[in-house]
Design an enzyme around this catalytic site. Structure first.
Site, PDB file in Angstrom:
ATOM      1  N   ASP A 182       0.842  -1.204   0.000  1.00 27.64           N
ATOM      2  CA  ASP A 182       0.000   0.000   0.000  1.00 27.64           C
ATOM      3  C   ASP A 182       0.877   1.254   0.000  1.00 27.64           C
ATOM      4  O   ASP A 182       0.585   2.229  -0.698  1.00 27.64           O
ATOM      5  CB  ASP A 182      -0.916  -0.021   1.230  1.00 27.64           C
ATOM      6  CG  ASP A 182      -1.595  -1.369   1.375  1.00 27.64           C
ATOM      7  OD1 ASP A 182      -2.280  -1.772   0.433  1.00 27.64           O
ATOM      8  OD2 ASP A 182      -1.400  -2.041   2.406  1.00 27.64           O
ATOM      9  N   HIS A 198      -4.709  -3.501   6.634  1.00 29.31           N
ATOM     10  CA  HIS A 198      -4.474  -3.720   5.205  1.00 29.31           C
ATOM     11  C   HIS A 198      -5.818  -4.119   4.587  1.00 29.31           C
ATOM     12  O   HIS A 198      -6.130  -5.297   4.408  1.00 29.31           O
ATOM     13  CB  HIS A 198      -3.428  -4.818   4.986  1.00 29.31           C
ATOM     14  CG  HIS A 198      -3.353  -5.240   3.537  1.00 29.31           C
ATOM     15  ND1 HIS A 198      -2.913  -4.406   2.542  1.00 29.31           N
ATOM     16  CD2 HIS A 198      -3.720  -6.379   2.911  1.00 29.31           C
ATOM     17  CE1 HIS A 198      -3.000  -5.020   1.378  1.00 29.31           C
ATOM     18  NE2 HIS A 198      -3.502  -6.219   1.569  1.00 29.31           N
TER      19      HIS A 198
HETATM   20  N1  LIG Z   1      -0.765  -7.980   2.329  1.00 30.34           N
HETATM   21  C1  LIG Z   1      -0.777  -7.678   1.024  1.00 30.34           C
HETATM   22  O1  LIG Z   1      -0.431  -6.554   0.639  1.00 30.34           O
HETATM   23  C2  LIG Z   1      -1.196  -8.701  -0.015  1.00 30.34           C
HETATM   24  C3  LIG Z   1      -1.094  -8.378  -1.380  1.00 30.34           C
HETATM   25  C4  LIG Z   1      -1.455  -9.318  -2.329  1.00 30.34           C
HETATM   26  C5  LIG Z   1      -1.936 -10.563  -1.932  1.00 30.34           C
HETATM   27  N2  LIG Z   1      -2.056 -10.833  -0.607  1.00 30.34           N
HETATM   28  C6  LIG Z   1      -2.546 -12.127  -0.136  1.00 30.34           C
HETATM   29  O2  LIG Z   1      -1.487 -13.088  -0.240  1.00 30.34           O
HETATM   30  C7  LIG Z   1      -2.055 -14.399  -0.282  1.00 30.34           C
HETATM   31  C8  LIG Z   1      -1.387 -15.229  -1.364  1.00 30.34           C
HETATM   32  O3  LIG Z   1      -1.611 -14.656  -2.640  1.00 30.34           O
HETATM   33  P1  LIG Z   1      -1.205 -15.468  -3.966  1.00 30.34           P
HETATM   34  O4  LIG Z   1      -1.579 -14.577  -5.113  1.00 30.34           O
HETATM   35  O5  LIG Z   1       0.174 -16.003  -3.891  1.00 30.34           O
HETATM   36  O6  LIG Z   1      -2.273 -16.665  -3.890  1.00 30.34           O
HETATM   37  P2  LIG Z   1      -2.222 -18.105  -4.572  1.00 30.34           P
HETATM   38  O7  LIG Z   1      -3.598 -18.667  -4.421  1.00 30.34           O
HETATM   39  O8  LIG Z   1      -1.576 -18.052  -5.910  1.00 30.34           O
HETATM   40  O9  LIG Z   1      -1.235 -18.906  -3.616  1.00 30.34           O
HETATM   41  C9  LIG Z   1      -1.532 -19.205  -2.283  1.00 30.34           C
HETATM   42  C10 LIG Z   1      -0.845 -20.510  -1.966  1.00 30.34           C
HETATM   43  O10 LIG Z   1      -0.979 -20.716  -0.567  1.00 30.34           O
HETATM   44  C11 LIG Z   1      -1.090 -22.108  -0.374  1.00 30.34           C
HETATM   45  N3  LIG Z   1      -1.627 -22.358   0.961  1.00 30.34           N
HETATM   46  C12 LIG Z   1      -2.897 -22.253   1.409  1.00 30.34           C
HETATM   47  N4  LIG Z   1      -2.973 -22.609   2.695  1.00 30.34           N
HETATM   48  C13 LIG Z   1      -1.714 -22.911   3.097  1.00 30.34           C
HETATM   49  C14 LIG Z   1      -1.164 -23.372   4.306  1.00 30.34           C
HETATM   50  N5  LIG Z   1      -1.920 -23.602   5.375  1.00 30.34           N
HETATM   51  N6  LIG Z   1       0.169 -23.591   4.378  1.00 30.34           N
HETATM   52  C15 LIG Z   1       0.933 -23.408   3.283  1.00 30.34           C
HETATM   53  N7  LIG Z   1       0.459 -23.002   2.091  1.00 30.34           N
HETATM   54  C16 LIG Z   1      -0.846 -22.752   2.003  1.00 30.34           C
HETATM   55  C17 LIG Z   1      -1.998 -22.553  -1.531  1.00 30.34           C
HETATM   56  O11 LIG Z   1      -1.871 -23.940  -1.781  1.00 30.34           O
HETATM   57  C18 LIG Z   1      -1.469 -21.695  -2.673  1.00 30.34           C
HETATM   58  O12 LIG Z   1      -0.458 -22.379  -3.418  1.00 30.34           O
HETATM   59  C19 LIG Z   1      -3.561 -14.182  -0.451  1.00 30.34           C
HETATM   60  O13 LIG Z   1      -4.173 -14.291   0.814  1.00 30.34           O
HETATM   61  C20 LIG Z   1      -3.664 -12.743  -0.932  1.00 30.34           C
HETATM   62  O14 LIG Z   1      -4.912 -12.164  -0.592  1.00 30.34           O
HETATM   63  C21 LIG Z   1      -1.684  -9.937   0.354  1.00 30.34           C
END
Ligand SMILES: NC(=O)c1ccc[n+]([C@@H]2O[C@H](COP(=O)([O-])OP(=O)(O)OC[C@H]3O[C@@H](n4cnc5c(N)ncnc54)[C@H](O)[C@@H]3O)[C@@H](O)[C@H]2O)c1
Length: 333
Positions: free
Chosen positions: A163, A191
């Site tokens: 952000d 966030h």
């Molecule tokens: N804080 C921020 O600024 C921000 C920004 C973008 C995305 N995000 C968040 O980050 C997260 C990941 O995003 P992404 O695009 O990589 O998603 P994605 O779906 O491509 O990947 C997430 C991965 O996490 C794995 N996973 C789920 N539960 C798990 C667990 N208990 N232990 C280990 N692995 C696990 C899944 O199998 C998947 O491969 C999402 O929650 C998204 O909302 C946060």
């Protein structure tokens, strides 16, 4: 100075993971240290990490140490210095036969994951381990994990750097300068779309960005809502949530924690409130932070919040308190 560092990344086979993990070992984020990777995925996906491990080996990274991958988080956690908790269950997927639509369901399901991961970090992670929660809802996941870890010498954060980077980009375009010239870009609160990008404390060449922009209408109708809604705008345009920018923001946060903050600057992440700036104790709130010369991460406490900033921050605090209420059964501290 330790020459090796062990980094755990969850969600390692996900979109953010693919962009993040190579850059952990490229010699920039951790400088000259050898980086030992411990990559974690859910059982259904963990075998895919063999392919990522092969690619890392093939990429000629002199700072790459060992690579382990597993679906056993406790095993991965042993003696780790850094935890990048990216993995979480996204909204919209079917989980245990139920489509996850409500934020309350999301909070409960991910909260459950963070209880287990928090316990393991508290028990097996290094005493001074740093933990950055990226998986959403990041602030409340971090609150749950921190409570379960119950290890005050470890440092839990939730990511708001993306952000802050988005805000810097908008301001740099408006003021025709380089993104690196915008200092003290703080994200207060959660966030989520209630976050508050603080343009009044932000600086360009030691001058207030607010005065330089001198356009409250642009601030209120463009800047603040665009930063707050940028995640959704990327999803709408890309058909998937921000990944490479989220990975870069995680790396920027790690770098900011590993290196002393330059004088006159600070960085953004959410940490456990100790009552600073009258934020209620016991929530993970976005604050201005600095890393001291001895490596401590501290809240910067000498900034002023205008009435406008205060009322915006209060909205985000109310949201954090309601999220906390929704997961109170998971707060085991
Ligand atoms: N804080 C921020 O600024 C921000 C920004 C973008 C995305 N995000 C968040 O980050 C997260 C990941 O995003 P992404 O695009 O990589 O998603 P994605 O779906 O491509 O990947 C997430 C991965 O996490 C794995 N996973 C789920 N539960 C798990 C667990 N208990 N232990 C280990 N692995 C696990 C899944 O199998 C998947 O491969 C999402 O929650 C998204 O909302 C946060």
């Amino acid at each position: 100075m330790k020459k090796e560092i062990k980094v755990v990344v969850t969600g390692a086979a996900g979109q953010i993971g693919y962009s993040l993990i190579p850059r952990l070992v490229d010699g920039n984020t951790f400088g000259n240290k050898t980086v030992n990777l411990s990559l974690v995925e859910i059982p259904q996906v963990v075998s895919k990490l063999e392919g990522l491990a092969m690619e890392l080996e093939d990429s000629y990274f002199p700072n790459l140490g060992s690579i382990n991958y597993t679906d056993n988080f406790s095993e991965a956690s042993r003696d780790a210095d850094w935890f990048l908790l990216v993995g979480s269950i996204p909204r919209g997927i079917v989980y245990n036969g139920k489509k996850i639509e409500e934020r309350s369901d999301l909070l409960q399901i991910n909260g459950g994951i963070f209880v287990e991961q928090g316990k393991a970090i508290g028990e097996f992670g290094n005493q001074n381990a740093k933990v950055l929660v990226v998986g959403n809802p990041a602030n409340t996941n971090a609150l749950i994990g921190r409570a379960a870890a119950n290890n005050p010498s470890q440092n839990w954060m939730a990511m708001t750097m993306l952000d802050a980077n988005r805000a810097k980009s908008m301001l740099a375009k408006k003021l025709t300068c380089n993104v690196s010239e915008i200092k003290k870009m703080i994200i207060w609160g959660n966030h989520s779309p209630t976050m508050y990008p603080d343009y009044e404390n932000a600086l360009l060449n030691n001058q207030s960005v607010s005065k330089l922009v001198n356009d409250e209408d642009w601030i209120d109708s463009k800047f603040i809502p665009s930063v707050q809604q940028r995640g959704k705008a990327v999803i709408d345009a890309r058909g998937a949530s921000s990944a490479t920018s989220a990975a870069k923001a995680a790396l920027d946060t790690v770098y900011a924690c590993e290196n002393e903050t330059e004088s006159g600057n600070c960085f953004s992440a959410a940490v456990y409130s100790d009552g600073a700036y009258d934020v209620p104790k016991g929530i993970m709130c976005g604050f201005p932070l600095m890393t001291t010369s001895s490596g401590e991460i501290e809240i910067v406490r000498d900034l002023n919040l205008s009435e406008k900033a205060r009322s915006r921050l209060d909205v985000s605090i109310a949201e954090l308190l309601s999220e906390k209420e929704a997961v109170k059964d998971l707060l085991t501290e």
